[in-house]
Design a protein around this motif. Structure first.
Motif, PDB file in Angstrom:
ATOM      1  N   GLU A   1      -0.140  15.091  -5.144  1.00 31.09           N
ATOM      2  CA  GLU A   1      -1.368  15.689  -4.615  1.00 31.09           C
ATOM      3  C   GLU A   1      -1.079  16.378  -3.300  1.00 31.09           C
ATOM      4  OE1 GLU A   1      -4.172  12.579  -4.204  1.00 31.09           O
ATOM      5  OE2 GLU A   1      -4.317  12.153  -6.369  1.00 31.09           O
ATOM      6  N   ASN A   2      -1.846  17.429  -3.020  1.00 33.51           N
ATOM      7  CA  ASN A   2      -1.693  18.125  -1.743  1.00 33.51           C
ATOM      8  C   ASN A   2      -2.178  17.249  -0.611  1.00 33.51           C
ATOM      9  OD1 ASN A   2      -0.692  20.415  -3.010  1.00 33.51           O
ATOM     10  ND2 ASN A   2      -2.728  21.337  -3.241  1.00 33.51           N
ATOM     11  N   HIS A   3      -1.480  17.326   0.503  1.00 30.73           N
ATOM     12  CA  HIS A   3      -1.861  16.578   1.709  1.00 30.73           C
ATOM     13  C   HIS A   3      -3.083  17.254   2.328  1.00 30.73           C
ATOM     14  CE1 HIS A   3      -1.674  14.558   5.554  1.00 30.73           C
ATOM     15  NE2 HIS A   3      -0.582  13.862   5.190  1.00 30.73           N
ATOM     16  N   SER A   4      -4.105  16.461   2.647  1.00 27.42           N
ATOM     17  CA  SER A   4      -5.357  17.036   3.172  1.00 27.42           C
ATOM     18  C   SER A   4      -5.191  17.626   4.569  1.00 27.42           C
ATOM     19  CB  SER A   4      -6.452  15.947   3.187  1.00 27.42           C
ATOM     20  OG  SER A   4      -6.042  14.860   4.018  1.00 27.42           O
ATOM     21  N   ASP A   5      -4.155  17.215   5.279  1.00 21.13           N
ATOM     22  CA  ASP A   5      -3.976  17.659   6.667  1.00 21.13           C
ATOM     23  C   ASP A   5      -2.766  18.578   6.808  1.00 21.13           C
ATOM     24  OD1 ASP A   5      -4.615  17.827   9.336  1.00 21.13           O
ATOM     25  OD2 ASP A   5      -3.393  16.084   9.904  1.00 21.13           O
ATOM     26  N   SER A   6      -2.345  19.235   5.700  1.00 20.00           N
ATOM     27  CA  SER A   6      -1.186  20.115   5.773  1.00 20.00           C
ATOM     28  C   SER A   6      -1.289  21.177   4.673  1.00 20.00           C
ATOM     29  CB  SER A   6       0.107  19.312   5.591  1.00 20.00           C
ATOM     30  OG  SER A   6       1.210  20.173   5.459  1.00 20.00           O
ATOM     31  N   ASP A   7      -0.725  22.366   4.968  1.00 19.14           N
ATOM     32  CA  ASP A   7      -0.759  23.436   3.977  1.00 19.14           C
ATOM     33  C   ASP A   7       0.478  23.451   3.091  1.00 19.14           C
ATOM     34  OD1 ASP A   7       1.081  24.185   5.830  1.00 19.14           O
ATOM     35  OD2 ASP A   7       0.288  26.214   6.163  1.00 19.14           O
ATOM     36  N   HIS A   8       1.426  22.523   3.331  1.00 18.32           N
ATOM     37  CA  HIS A   8       2.636  22.542   2.503  1.00 18.32           C
ATOM     38  C   HIS A   8       3.099  21.150   2.070  1.00 18.32           C
ATOM     39  CE1 HIS A   8       4.355  21.604   6.450  1.00 18.32           C
ATOM     40  NE2 HIS A   8       5.428  21.159   5.822  1.00 18.32           N
ATOM     41  N   LEU A   9       2.594  20.104   2.667  1.00 15.96           N
ATOM     42  CA  LEU A   9       3.031  18.756   2.312  1.00 15.96           C
ATOM     43  C   LEU A   9       2.315  18.249   1.052  1.00 15.96           C
ATOM     44  CD1 LEU A   9       3.199  17.013   5.821  1.00 15.96           C
ATOM     45  CD2 LEU A   9       5.085  17.913   4.455  1.00 15.96           C
ATOM     46  N   HIS A  10       3.038  17.359   0.338  1.00 13.91           N
ATOM     47  CA  HIS A  10       2.482  16.743  -0.859  1.00 13.91           C
ATOM     48  C   HIS A  10       2.634  15.228  -0.749  1.00 13.91           C
ATOM     49  CE1 HIS A  10       3.900  20.775  -2.043  1.00 13.91           C
ATOM     50  NE2 HIS A  10       2.808  20.800  -2.813  1.00 13.91           N
ATOM     51  N   ILE A  11       1.627  14.509  -1.282  1.00 16.59           N
ATOM     52  CA  ILE A  11       1.700  13.051  -1.327  1.00 16.59           C
ATOM     53  C   ILE A  11       2.067  12.677  -2.761  1.00 16.59           C
ATOM     54  CG2 ILE A  11       0.463  10.884  -0.979  1.00 16.59           C
ATOM     55  CD1 ILE A  11      -1.471  12.490   0.836  1.00 16.59           C
ATOM     56  N   CYS A  12       3.233  12.022  -2.904  1.00 21.73           N
ATOM     57  CA  CYS A  12       3.756  11.729  -4.245  1.00 21.73           C
ATOM     58  C   CYS A  12       3.865  10.230  -4.463  1.00 21.73           C
ATOM     59  CB  CYS A  12       5.136  12.359  -4.420  1.00 21.73           C
ATOM     60  SG  CYS A  12       5.183  14.140  -4.127  1.00 21.73           S
ATOM     61  N   LYS A  13       3.602   9.846  -5.687  1.00 24.04           N
ATOM     62  CA  LYS A  13       3.912   8.485  -6.111  1.00 24.04           C
ATOM     63  C   LYS A  13       5.116   8.591  -7.032  1.00 24.04           C
ATOM     64  CE  LYS A  13      -0.623   6.409  -5.518  1.00 24.04           C
ATOM     65  NZ  LYS A  13      -0.153   5.706  -4.308  1.00 24.04           N
ATOM     66  N   VAL A  14       6.219   7.900  -6.643  1.00 18.87           N
ATOM     67  CA  VAL A  14       7.499   8.088  -7.327  1.00 18.87           C
ATOM     68  C   VAL A  14       7.981   6.753  -7.873  1.00 18.87           C
ATOM     69  CG1 VAL A  14       9.854   8.935  -7.106  1.00 18.87           C
ATOM     70  CG2 VAL A  14       8.038   9.965  -5.725  1.00 18.87           C
ATOM     71  N   ASN A  15       8.247   6.716  -9.186  1.00 23.74           N
ATOM     72  CA  ASN A  15       8.807   5.531  -9.832  1.00 23.74           C
ATOM     73  C   ASN A  15      10.320   5.528  -9.620  1.00 23.74           C
ATOM     74  OD1 ASN A  15       9.516   3.392 -11.453  1.00 23.74           O
ATOM     75  ND2 ASN A  15       9.187   4.490 -13.382  1.00 23.74           N
ATOM     76  N   VAL A  16      10.855   4.473  -8.973  1.00 28.90           N
ATOM     77  CA  VAL A  16      12.287   4.387  -8.734  1.00 28.90           C
ATOM     78  C   VAL A  16      12.926   3.271  -9.565  1.00 28.90           C
ATOM     79  CG1 VAL A  16      12.195   5.406  -6.432  1.00 28.90           C
ATOM     80  CG2 VAL A  16      11.946   2.917  -6.699  1.00 28.90           C
ATOM     81  N   GLY A  17      12.219   2.771 -10.559  1.00 27.89           N
ATOM     82  CA  GLY A  17      12.785   1.787 -11.470  1.00 27.89           C
ATOM     83  C   GLY A  17      12.201   0.421 -11.300  1.00 27.89           C
ATOM     84  N   ASN A  18      12.260  -0.117 -10.105  1.00 27.10           N
ATOM     85  CA  ASN A  18      11.749  -1.460  -9.880  1.00 27.10           C
ATOM     86  C   ASN A  18      10.447  -1.462  -9.094  1.00 27.10           C
ATOM     87  OD1 ASN A  18      12.834  -0.572  -7.528  1.00 27.10           O
ATOM     88  ND2 ASN A  18      14.050  -2.401  -7.094  1.00 27.10           N
ATOM     89  N   GLU A  19      10.000  -0.276  -8.662  1.00 25.11           N
ATOM     90  CA  GLU A  19       8.741  -0.166  -7.932  1.00 25.11           C
ATOM     91  C   GLU A  19       8.302   1.305  -7.888  1.00 25.11           C
ATOM     92  OE1 GLU A  19       9.024  -1.011  -3.701  1.00 25.11           O
ATOM     93  OE2 GLU A  19      11.193  -0.649  -3.750  1.00 25.11           O
ATOM     94  N   VAL A  20       7.075   1.514  -7.490  1.00 29.23           N
ATOM     95  CA  VAL A  20       6.536   2.862  -7.306  1.00 29.23           C
ATOM     96  C   VAL A  20       6.317   3.057  -5.810  1.00 29.23           C
ATOM     97  CG1 VAL A  20       4.641   4.448  -7.790  1.00 29.23           C
ATOM     98  CG2 VAL A  20       5.495   2.920  -9.581  1.00 29.23           C
ATOM     99  N   LEU A  21       6.912   4.117  -5.270  1.00 32.35           N
ATOM    100  CA  LEU A  21       6.861   4.350  -3.822  1.00 32.35           C
ATOM    101  C   LEU A  21       5.955   5.514  -3.490  1.00 32.35           C
ATOM    102  CD1 LEU A  21      10.685   4.011  -2.956  1.00 32.35           C
ATOM    103  CD2 LEU A  21       8.908   2.256  -2.771  1.00 32.35           C
ATOM    104  N   ASN A  22       5.296   5.395  -2.341  1.00 32.40           N
ATOM    105  CA  ASN A  22       4.517   6.502  -1.793  1.00 32.40           C
ATOM    106  C   ASN A  22       5.456   7.330  -0.907  1.00 32.40           C
ATOM    107  OD1 ASN A  22       1.604   7.434  -1.671  1.00 32.40           O
ATOM    108  ND2 ASN A  22       2.159   7.481   0.502  1.00 32.40           N
ATOM    109  N   ILE A  23       5.671   8.617  -1.234  1.00 35.68           N
ATOM    110  CA  ILE A  23       6.603   9.461  -0.484  1.00 35.68           C
ATOM    111  C   ILE A  23       5.948  10.805  -0.194  1.00 35.68           C
ATOM    112  CG2 ILE A  23       8.832  10.667  -0.519  1.00 35.68           C
ATOM    113  CD1 ILE A  23       9.900   8.463  -2.322  1.00 35.68           C
ATOM    114  N   VAL A  24       5.972  11.215   1.077  1.00 36.23           N
ATOM    115  CA  VAL A  24       5.453  12.533   1.472  1.00 36.23           C
ATOM    116  C   VAL A  24       6.593  13.536   1.373  1.00 36.23           C
ATOM    117  CG1 VAL A  24       4.403  13.900   3.317  1.00 36.23           C
ATOM    118  CG2 VAL A  24       3.744  11.483   2.992  1.00 36.23           C
ATOM    119  N   CYS A  25       6.345  14.673   0.686  1.00 33.00           N
ATOM    120  CA  CYS A  25       7.394  15.664   0.444  1.00 33.00           C
ATOM    121  C   CYS A  25       6.861  17.071   0.719  1.00 33.00           C
ATOM    122  CB  CYS A  25       7.894  15.557  -0.999  1.00 33.00           C
ATOM    123  SG  CYS A  25       9.121  16.802  -1.444  1.00 33.00           S
ATOM    124  N   GLY A  26       7.679  17.905   1.337  1.00 32.82           N
ATOM    125  CA  GLY A  26       7.255  19.270   1.654  1.00 32.82           C
ATOM    126  C   GLY A  26       7.879  20.321   0.773  1.00 32.82           C
ATOM    127  N   ALA A  27       8.642  19.934  -0.257  1.00 32.59           N
ATOM    128  CA  ALA A  27       9.320  20.913  -1.112  1.00 32.59           C
ATOM    129  C   ALA A  27       8.304  21.686  -1.946  1.00 32.59           C
ATOM    130  CB  ALA A  27      10.313  20.216  -2.017  1.00 32.59           C
TER     131      ALA A  27
END
Length: 788
Positions: free
Chosen positions: A53-79
């Motif tokens: 999802e797009n970050h509400s306070d940024s024009d380029h950041l994204h809020i991602c939920k990423v499955n890494v195998g043993n857990e799901v992590l919250n990671i902010v990404c600007g790509a």
């Protein structure tokens, strides 16, 4: 040379880490700069983006939920390319990336971030190796990648790389196969054969394609044809090995040419066969000929450049770069493979002018003709396998190499004597076996056959070096030498000349023998061909000097620029030339300016007669007293003052020059001297004659006269000596004056005359009578006027 461990493991089984491998290579003389993993990062996993999802306070950041195998992590990404469903590289909390980057949990714009989604650039892969999409965003892994796996394994980039600094003579190590042979000698392991197998179809290429070699600068040229190639992305293992070796992947066809060059050390070039005229011609470029190279730059060529032509115009620079008109593009269907050996000197000259490349570097070091044949077949095999091409039957061959393995005779004792220790015979033979050299032993003699890949081995001393480094320098016991002693020798004459010049108050210099081309023929009127370097580093050091004065003048200019004008220097050095053959002469040169210090607080303004006196002192000291003279040159070098220059004649043979540097060259008064010692010392000298010093006093008389400027002082001195006869024991010039109160066409020369007899004291009447005769002779024969 960057060595990929995965690449070299294709040819030799090794199970050591890259650091150990690099250290073992250094032990046998191959130093390295660095050794590390291709991707040097920790705590990386394959992740899957479940939500984005797009970050509400940024024009380029994204809020991602990423499955890494043993857990799901919250990671902010600007790509810009991050999205739901993407398989990505995740650096977890605590991960360490290249250049000291550490990943930690944190808050970004009010959102928790528990890691980082990575691009290949962030993992240490240089941007020049990446596609545009990889530079701008995170790495997109294949969709079949398993979450939680090591992404480096998924990318097949689990490689290690060592960057070696190789010596100039080891061109064989500019290939993975060459490195494999070296490692095989270190670890005593066999090297695997290169797979050259491929199918052939259609009629022989020799019936449809022709080759013309119109220069001696091409010794070997092979051409093969592969039809129906498909241009696409290379397999991952080819791309990754190219990247590890420092080469940018482009497409499967171009990558295969680079891959084979790295693998076998033989540069290749691929042409779009349909853009040729059914032929290739190798010739020297025409003066001013133009060629647009692959980098889309138009090059102006000269007659030293080797070019590849289609029979009409140049389509490539041999050994350096191909032409734009025949490059392999996405539309290419048929390919001509070029594998050749060109003159290393010509390639180097062209590459220095155009571009230094991986290919030109290998041509310059020398190539093994056997590898050239292998490379052509290997390229055909890989194009068949990874570009889905069909190899046309046969090869167009031009071969004037006639290179055979060298057989060198050596003895066990030779090796023992040079290395200084006794190595068991079986250990010596074992070294040759490890290196892949065949041998035959006949009593004490060993006949070693060196394969053509080792161009650096040609004499028995090379074999001894191989035994020493592979056996292990650390295993050679240090001890004092036991060589037989013999009396040394020294060139006493040169040492005596050097000491004499120092005693006369001059300082010795040691200067460069390389000068600018236009300076190489200065201070001489001799005719000769200049000796120029083929590939000078700078124009300032491009040509070997003929006169040592040229180098001394540079030293004077250096001192003058630092306000040091009292200069008295000399050098015994070489002058070089080419007449019928190359030659060199040993010369004594001196340069003096400013004041000459005869002793403590006795400065004398330098003039022609001081430097002339230096020459006389040296010639007298060497035993040529009475056999030399200073004569007016028939032709004065343009760098010398025409009125203050003399040639030094010994036995009526010119051996040197002395005089003043022309004011157009040096405004200050600078005097120089040069004697060809090789020429001078060939003239035999008799035994030195000594005369007892008279116990009776001498009478000194000074004589100052006005003469025409064109009158040579040597002629005046001869007339004085002839007229005065045996009573005159010495004559010296102590003053030369032009200027105020002296007519413009005249000059004043003052002589100091000494008179004496061995058996009595002369009377004033006797001396005055002689002086009157001298004055009369000078007046009548020289037109001299006596100064009061």
């Amino acid at each position: 040379m960057k060595l990929s461990k995965n690449f070299v493991k294709d040819y030799i089984d090794i199970d050591v880490d890259i650091k150990t491998l690099a250290e073992d290579m250094t032990r046998v003389g191959n130093e390295y700069d660095s050794a590390s993993k291709l991707i040097n990062a920790t705590k990386l996993v394959v992740g899957e983006v479940l939500e984005c999802e797009n970050h509400s306070d940024s024009d380029h950041l994204h809020i991602c939920k990423v499955n890494v195998g043993n857990e799901v992590l919250n990671i902010v990404c600007g790509a810009p390319n991050v999205r739901k469903g993407l398989k990505v590289i995740v650096a977890l909390d605590g991960a360490e990336l290249p250049e000291g980057v550490k990943i930690k949990k944190g808050m970004i714009r009010g959102q928790e971030s528990n890691g980082m989604l990575c691009s290949l650039a962030e993992l240490g892969i240089e941007s020049k190796f990446l596609k545009p999409e990889d530079k701008e965003g995170i790495c997109e892994l294949p969709q079949d990648s398993k979450v939680g796996e090591n992404p480096i394994d998924v990318l097949k980039m689990d490689d290690e790389v060592a960057d070696f600094e190789l010596t100039a003579n080891r061109g064989d190590l500019l290939s993975v196969l060459g490195m494999a042979y070296e490692l095989g000698a270190i670890y005593d392991k066999p090297v695997k054969e290169v797979d050259l197998s491929h199918k052939e179809h259609r009629e022989d290429i020799n019936k449809s394609f022709s080759l013309k070699i119109n220069t001696d600068n091409c010794k070997l040229f092979l051409a093969k044809k592969v039809e129906g190639v498909e241009i696409k992305e290379s397999p991952a293992f080819i791309k990754n090995r190219l990247i590890a070796s420092g080469v940018r992947p482009i497409n499967n066809v171009v990558d295969i040419s680079n891959y084979v060059m790295l693998e076998l050390g033989q540069p290749l070039h691929f042409y779009d066969a349909d853009k040729l005229n059914g032929m290739i011609e190798v010739r020297m470029a025409k003066e001013g000929e133009k060629l647009t190279t692959l980098d889309n730059i138009q090059r102006i060529l000269n007659s030293n450049d080797i070019v590849i032509s289609d029979g009409k115009e140049a389509i490539g620079l041999a050994g350096v770069m191909g032409g734009l008109d025949t490059e392999v593009t996405e539309q290419t269907k048929n390919v001509i493979i070029e594998a050749a050996i060109f003159d290393s000197v010509k390639v180097r000259m062209t590459s220095n002018k155009i571009l230094r490349s991986e290919a030109s570097n290998r041509f310059e070091k020398g190539l093994d003709p056997n590898r050239t044949y292998m490379a052509a077949e290997r390229a055909a095999k890989l194009l068949e396998e990874y570009a889905y091409g069909k190899v046309v039957t046969g090869t167009v061959i031009y071969d004037k190499t006639n290179v055979k393995p060298k057989t060198i005779e050596i003895t066990f004792q030779n090796i023992t004597d040079v290395l200084g220790m006794k190595i068991p015979n079986e250990e010596i033979l074992n070294v040759f076996r490890k290196l892949g050299f065949t041998y035959e032993v006949k009593e004490e003699k060993i006949f070693v056959t060196v394969p053509t890949r080792r161009l650096d081995i040609s004499i028995k001393e090379d074999l001894i070096e191989e035994v020493g480094r592979i056996y292990g320098l650390e295993n050679i016991q240090g001890k004092l030498p036991t060589v037989p002693m013999k009396q040394g020798s020294v060139d006493r004459t040169m040492r005596e000349i050097r000491n004499k010049m120092i005693s006369l108050g001059l300082n010795e210099t040691l200067s460069y023998v390389l000068v600018r081309e236009e300076e190489a023929a200065a201070f001489t009127t001799d005719t000769f061909e200049k000796v120029k370097l083929l590939d000078p580093i700078t124009e300032e050091r491009s040509t070997l000097r003929y006169s040592v004065i040229t180098s001394l003048l540079k030293i004077y200019e250096y001192n003058k620029a630092r306000n040091e004008k009292d200069v008295a220097i000399f050098e015994i050095g070489k002058g070089f030339y080419k007449k019928e053959d190359y030659g060199e002469d040993t010369k004594l040169a001196a340069l003096m300016s400013g004041k000459y210090y005869l002793g403590m607080n006795q400065p004398k303004e330098l003039d022609f007669y001081v430097i002339k006196g230096i020459a006389e002192e040296v010639l007298d000291y060497l035993g040529y007293n009475g056999r030399y003279s200073f004569v007016q040159p028939k032709e004065t070098p343009i760098q010398m003052h025409p009125g203050q220059t003399a040639e030094i004649s010994v036995n009526n043979d010119i051996v040197g020059i002395v005089g003043k540097v022309h004011p157009a060259i040096e405004k200050e008064a600078v005097y120089v001297l040069e004697i060809n010692l090789d020429k001078l010392l060939q003239k035999k000298t008799g035994k030195m004659k000594f005369k007892e010093i008279s116990k009776y006093p001498t009478i000194q008389k000074d004589l100052a006269i006005l003469v025409d400027k064109t009158t040579v002082s040597e002629e005046i001195a001869k007339l004085i000596k002839k007229t005065a006869g045996s009573l005159l024991t010495n004559i010296e010039i102590f003053d030369v004056y032009e200027g105020k109160n002296i007519p413009k066409e005249k000059r004043s020369i003052a002589y100091s005359l000494s008179f004496g007899k061995q058996d009595r004291t002369l009377t004033d009447e006797e001396v005055n009578e002689v002086m009157n005769k001298v004055i009369e002779a000078l007046t009548n024969k020289m037109g001299a006027e006596l100064r009061a």
